[in-house]
Design an enzyme around this catalytic site. Structure first.
Site, PDB file in Angstrom:
ATOM      1  N   PHE A 180     -23.627 -10.480  35.742  1.00  0.00           N
ATOM      2  CA  PHE A 180     -24.138 -11.491  34.801  1.00  0.00           C
ATOM      3  C   PHE A 180     -24.300 -12.782  35.591  1.00  0.00           C
ATOM      4  O   PHE A 180     -23.309 -13.370  36.044  1.00  0.00           O
ATOM      5  CB  PHE A 180     -23.087 -11.642  33.702  1.00  0.00           C
ATOM      6  N   THR A 186     -24.171 -18.909  36.095  1.00  0.00           N
ATOM      7  CA  THR A 186     -23.694 -20.135  36.746  1.00  0.00           C
ATOM      8  C   THR A 186     -24.514 -20.497  37.987  1.00  0.00           C
ATOM      9  O   THR A 186     -24.912 -19.627  38.759  1.00  0.00           O
ATOM     10  CB  THR A 186     -22.210 -19.958  37.135  1.00  0.00           C
ATOM     11  N   GLY A 238     -22.490 -25.379  35.529  1.00  0.00           N
ATOM     12  CA  GLY A 238     -21.232 -24.659  35.364  1.00  0.00           C
ATOM     13  C   GLY A 238     -20.876 -24.647  33.894  1.00  0.00           C
ATOM     14  O   GLY A 238     -21.439 -23.879  33.113  1.00  0.00           O
ATOM     15  N   SER A 239     -19.995 -25.569  33.496  1.00  0.00           N
ATOM     16  CA  SER A 239     -19.638 -25.668  32.064  1.00  0.00           C
ATOM     17  C   SER A 239     -20.867 -25.992  31.220  1.00  0.00           C
ATOM     18  O   SER A 239     -20.954 -25.611  30.057  1.00  0.00           O
ATOM     19  CB  SER A 239     -18.595 -26.767  31.858  1.00  0.00           C
ATOM     20  N   PHE A 258     -20.709 -17.881  42.083  1.00  0.00           N
ATOM     21  CA  PHE A 258     -19.502 -17.372  41.406  1.00  0.00           C
ATOM     22  C   PHE A 258     -19.804 -16.124  40.562  1.00  0.00           C
ATOM     23  O   PHE A 258     -19.289 -15.994  39.441  1.00  0.00           O
ATOM     24  CB  PHE A 258     -18.883 -18.447  40.488  1.00  0.00           C
ATOM     25  N   ARG A 276      19.422  -9.525  40.784  1.00  0.00           N
ATOM     26  CA  ARG A 276      19.780 -10.562  41.755  1.00  0.00           C
ATOM     27  C   ARG A 276      21.079 -11.250  41.312  1.00  0.00           C
ATOM     28  O   ARG A 276      21.157 -11.750  40.173  1.00  0.00           O
ATOM     29  CB  ARG A 276      18.634 -11.586  41.839  1.00  0.00           C
ATOM     30  N   GLN A 297       9.488 -18.899  39.725  1.00  0.00           N
ATOM     31  CA  GLN A 297      10.743 -19.665  39.796  1.00  0.00           C
ATOM     32  C   GLN A 297      11.951 -18.725  39.714  1.00  0.00           C
ATOM     33  O   GLN A 297      12.911 -18.884  40.464  1.00  0.00           O
ATOM     34  CB  GLN A 297      10.776 -20.684  38.648  1.00  0.00           C
ATOM     35  N   GLU A 314     -15.244 -17.992  31.730  1.00  0.00           N
ATOM     36  CA  GLU A 314     -15.430 -17.787  30.267  1.00  0.00           C
ATOM     37  C   GLU A 314     -15.073 -19.057  29.504  1.00  0.00           C
ATOM     38  O   GLU A 314     -14.431 -19.010  28.452  1.00  0.00           O
ATOM     39  CB  GLU A 314     -14.605 -16.600  29.758  1.00  0.00           C
ATOM     40  N   SER A 351     -10.640 -24.381  30.148  1.00  0.00           N
ATOM     41  CA  SER A 351      -9.750 -24.776  29.039  1.00  0.00           C
ATOM     42  C   SER A 351     -10.245 -26.043  28.355  1.00  0.00           C
ATOM     43  O   SER A 351     -10.205 -26.153  27.120  1.00  0.00           O
ATOM     44  CB  SER A 351      -8.327 -24.999  29.569  1.00  0.00           C
TER      45      SER A 351
HETATM   46  C1  LIG Z   1     -13.390 -15.777  39.523  1.00  0.00           C
HETATM   47  C2  LIG Z   1     -14.626 -16.305  38.828  1.00  0.00           C
HETATM   48  C3  LIG Z   1     -15.541 -15.412  38.298  1.00  0.00           C
HETATM   49  C4  LIG Z   1     -16.716 -15.886  37.700  1.00  0.00           C
HETATM   50  N1  LIG Z   1     -17.661 -14.977  37.266  1.00  0.00           N
HETATM   51  C5  LIG Z   1     -18.857 -15.441  36.798  1.00  0.00           C
HETATM   52  C6  LIG Z   1     -19.916 -14.516  36.461  1.00  0.00           C
HETATM   53  O1  LIG Z   1     -19.754 -13.289  36.555  1.00  0.00           O
HETATM   54  N2  LIG Z   1     -21.123 -15.022  36.051  1.00  0.00           N
HETATM   55  C7  LIG Z   1     -21.337 -16.361  35.932  1.00  0.00           C
HETATM   56  O2  LIG Z   1     -22.443 -16.737  35.557  1.00  0.00           O
HETATM   57  N3  LIG Z   1     -20.357 -17.263  36.241  1.00  0.00           N
HETATM   58  C8  LIG Z   1     -19.123 -16.828  36.675  1.00  0.00           C
HETATM   59  N4  LIG Z   1     -18.131 -17.722  37.015  1.00  0.00           N
HETATM   60  C9  LIG Z   1     -18.393 -19.158  36.876  1.00  0.00           C
HETATM   61  C10 LIG Z   1     -17.626 -19.811  35.733  1.00  0.00           C
HETATM   62  O3  LIG Z   1     -18.190 -19.450  34.504  1.00  0.00           O
HETATM   63  C11 LIG Z   1     -17.657 -21.346  36.007  1.00  0.00           C
HETATM   64  O4  LIG Z   1     -16.810 -21.580  37.140  1.00  0.00           O
HETATM   65  C12 LIG Z   1     -17.189 -22.144  34.802  1.00  0.00           C
HETATM   66  O5  LIG Z   1     -18.142 -22.098  33.765  1.00  0.00           O
HETATM   67  C13 LIG Z   1     -16.927 -23.624  35.165  1.00  0.00           C
HETATM   68  O6  LIG Z   1     -18.031 -24.166  35.834  1.00  0.00           O
HETATM   69  P1  LIG Z   1     -17.799 -24.951  37.219  1.00  0.00           P
HETATM   70  O7  LIG Z   1     -16.987 -24.096  38.111  1.00  0.00           O
HETATM   71  O8  LIG Z   1     -19.125 -25.385  37.703  1.00  0.00           O
HETATM   72  O9  LIG Z   1     -16.905 -26.198  36.845  1.00  0.00           O
HETATM   73  P2  LIG Z   1     -17.430 -27.591  36.143  1.00  0.00           P
HETATM   74  O10 LIG Z   1     -18.300 -27.280  34.981  1.00  0.00           O
HETATM   75  O11 LIG Z   1     -17.955 -28.437  37.254  1.00  0.00           O
HETATM   76  O12 LIG Z   1     -16.052 -28.151  35.648  1.00  0.00           O
HETATM   77  C14 LIG Z   1     -15.106 -28.793  36.511  1.00  0.00           C
HETATM   78  C15 LIG Z   1     -14.011 -29.388  35.644  1.00  0.00           C
HETATM   79  O13 LIG Z   1     -14.571 -30.348  34.729  1.00  0.00           O
HETATM   80  C16 LIG Z   1     -14.203 -30.023  33.409  1.00  0.00           C
HETATM   81  N5  LIG Z   1     -15.285 -30.371  32.473  1.00  0.00           N
HETATM   82  C17 LIG Z   1     -16.613 -30.078  32.584  1.00  0.00           C
HETATM   83  N6  LIG Z   1     -17.285 -30.531  31.511  1.00  0.00           N
HETATM   84  C18 LIG Z   1     -16.369 -31.107  30.699  1.00  0.00           C
HETATM   85  C19 LIG Z   1     -16.413 -31.749  29.418  1.00  0.00           C
HETATM   86  N7  LIG Z   1     -17.567 -31.896  28.730  1.00  0.00           N
HETATM   87  N8  LIG Z   1     -15.265 -32.214  28.882  1.00  0.00           N
HETATM   88  C20 LIG Z   1     -14.096 -32.074  29.546  1.00  0.00           C
HETATM   89  N9  LIG Z   1     -13.970 -31.467  30.743  1.00  0.00           N
HETATM   90  C21 LIG Z   1     -15.091 -30.981  31.311  1.00  0.00           C
HETATM   91  C22 LIG Z   1     -13.956 -28.517  33.417  1.00  0.00           C
HETATM   92  O14 LIG Z   1     -13.100 -28.139  32.369  1.00  0.00           O
HETATM   93  C23 LIG Z   1     -13.305 -28.338  34.784  1.00  0.00           C
HETATM   94  O15 LIG Z   1     -11.938 -28.635  34.688  1.00  0.00           O
HETATM   95  C24 LIG Z   1     -16.942 -17.274  37.586  1.00  0.00           C
HETATM   96  C25 LIG Z   1     -15.985 -18.176  38.094  1.00  0.00           C
HETATM   97  C26 LIG Z   1     -14.847 -17.707  38.714  1.00  0.00           C
HETATM   98  C27 LIG Z   1     -13.858 -18.700  39.273  1.00  0.00           C
END
Ligand SMILES: Cc1cc2nc3c(=O)[nH]c(=O)nc-3n(C[C@H](O)[C@H](O)[C@H](O)COP(=O)(O)OP(=O)(O)OC[C@H]3O[C@@H](n4cnc5c(N)ncnc54)[C@H](O)[C@@H]3O)c2cc1C
Length: 384
Positions: free
Chosen positions: A125, A128, A133-134, A158, A269, A337, A364, A367
């Site tokens: 899928f 990203t 990302g988000s 990713f 332990r 711990q 997914e 948080s």
């Molecule tokens: C192991 C792994 C597997 C993955 N598999 C897939 C996959 O199969 N397909 C796919 O498409 N993607 C995949 N991803 C991507 C994943 O969905 C993204 O990493 C995720 O959506 C976060 O995007 P980002 O890493 O760009 O972080 P960002 O969006 O840059 O976020 C960085 C930080 O900012 C915070 N933040 C961002 N916007 C806001 C807001 N509006 N309010 C408050 N906080 C915010 C976030 O919570 C986070 O703490 C995978 C990621 C990992 C680590």
């Protein structure tokens, strides 16, 4: 291909089979997987034979067709083993298959679903991107219409299973000025597709996520999911709600195993003349972990039942995903711990799993995104 004997099993017997497989094969072979840095090929074939790639699809597409509640119960079993095993088939049972089953054209379903359920075809899928990302609205991959299809250009990162998937479900814009997204099936080996793996993963080390570049990739018109442009986000959300429920169940499974390991250690332990399990501070860590684990388990199961009853309960799924993944990190931290120095040095699975569950709080929906979405929904949820 799923064994015919497995297909005939009633759910309770199938659950027992998966429990036994988890203990005797998945957990037993974790050291080998860690040593080789990859899930052994023969174990992937075994996973397919016992139906793990086909848990969610109905029998008309070759799957086992378990309800969401049954899927969650199974997930809590097999994710007592490394979460990397589950990632291996997660995109087949969740993100891609759910969107395809719900929205695919009959020809698309026939082409992919049975092979996905059998584990003969792996789908990834690809949503990203570096700038998305988000916030999926930052997506830049384009799909330019041609006389007989589309040409895709863009950059994904990713992507789970991206390096060994047969087919990628790629999200792109057919009109760069329009917010709407569309989803396309792209062969991973097509001309113009380049896949690379990161040098280092902090967690999920044996199942690295891929970076994918699409450069002038031609796909036919029937590669468009559902044959409809602009519906990609709705398609994606169908898979995402399902995957979030499964990720919450995964967090419960991982926390269960880490707590089992910590409890075993605490009872064997000895320090100051007695097992450390007799010290109040250690009991507090173990007791609190169990309470939180059971709260998480109850929440996921409730979500799954509501999912089975009709519309996916979006907010409750968000709450379960948020709570359970944070809970698993806390339980893992306490388990480290309780293990003391052995939680840092040596062969214990706990620190590896603690690193693995860290990622569950990011994918997914991170948080913070769930917190934001829930806070926004509160006036409606609470009627205030
Ligand atoms: C192991 C792994 C597997 C993955 N598999 C897939 C996959 O199969 N397909 C796919 O498409 N993607 C995949 N991803 C991507 C994943 O969905 C993204 O990493 C995720 O959506 C976060 O995007 P980002 O890493 O760009 O972080 P960002 O969006 O840059 O976020 C960085 C930080 O900012 C915070 N933040 C961002 N916007 C806001 C807001 N509006 N309010 C408050 N906080 C915010 C976030 O919570 C986070 O703490 C995978 C990621 C990992 C680590």
């Amino acid at each position: 291909m799923i064994d015919s004997a497995v297909r005939a099993l009633p759910f309770d017997d199938y659950l027992a089979l998966v429990r036994d497989f988890t203990n005797s094969e998945l957990i037993a072979r974790e050291p080998e997987m860690v040593r080789d840095g990859a899930v052994p090929d023969d174990l992937v074939r075994r996973m397919a034979e016992i139906g793990l790639f086909g848990l969610t699809l109905p029998s008309e597409y070759g799957g086992l067709g378990w309800t969401v509640e049954q899927q969650v119960l199974l997930t809590m079993e097999f994710t007592r083993a490394s979460a990397v095993y589950r990632s291996r088939f997660s995109t087949n049972i969740g993100l891609v298959s759910q969107a395809l089953f719900e929205y695919g054209t009959p020809a698309q379903r026939d082409r992919y679903l049975a092979a996905m359920a059998a584990g003969d075809l792996v789908a990834a899928f690809a949503l990203t991107e570096p700038e998305a990302g988000s916030d999926a609205s930052g997506l830049r991959t384009t799909a330019r219409r041609t006389a007989d299809g589309y040409v895709l250009d863009g950059h994904k990162r990713f992507i789970t299973n991206g390096a060994w998937a047969d087919v990628l479900l790629v999200f792109a814009r057919t009109d760069p000025e329009d917010a709407a997204l569309s989803a396309f099936f792209v062969d991973r080996t097509a001309d113009g597709v380049t896949v690379t793996l990161p040098e280092r993963m902090n967690g999920h080390a044996e199942g690295p996520v891929a970076e994918i570049t699409l450069s002038g990739v031609h796909v036919p018109a029937d590669a468009l999911l559902g044959g409809v442009e602009g519906a990609g986000l709705r398609h994606a959300l169908r898979g995402i709600n399902h995957a979030r429920t499964h990720v919450a169940a995964t967090a419960v499974g991982q926390a269960t195993r880490m707590l089992e390991e910590a409890t075993r250690h605490a009872h064997t332990r000895r320090q100051f003349g007695s097992p450390i399990a007799e010290f109040g501070a250690v009991q507090a860590m173990l007791g609190r972990s169990y309470a939180e684990l059971e709260a998480g388990r109850a929440l996921v199961l409730q979500c799954a039942r509501e999912f089975d009853a009709g519309t996916p309960p979006r907010e409750k799924i968000s709450a379960a995903k948020l709570y359970c993944t944070e809970m698993a990190s806390e339980v893992g931290d306490r388990a480290v711990q309780v293990l003391g120095g052995e939680g840092i040095v040596g062969e214990s699975p706990v620190p590896r799993m603690w690193r693995d569950v860290r990622a569950l709080r990011i994918y997914e929906g991170a948080s913070q995104i769930h917190e934001r979405n829930l806070a926004r929904a509160l006036p409606t949820l609470l009627g205030v």
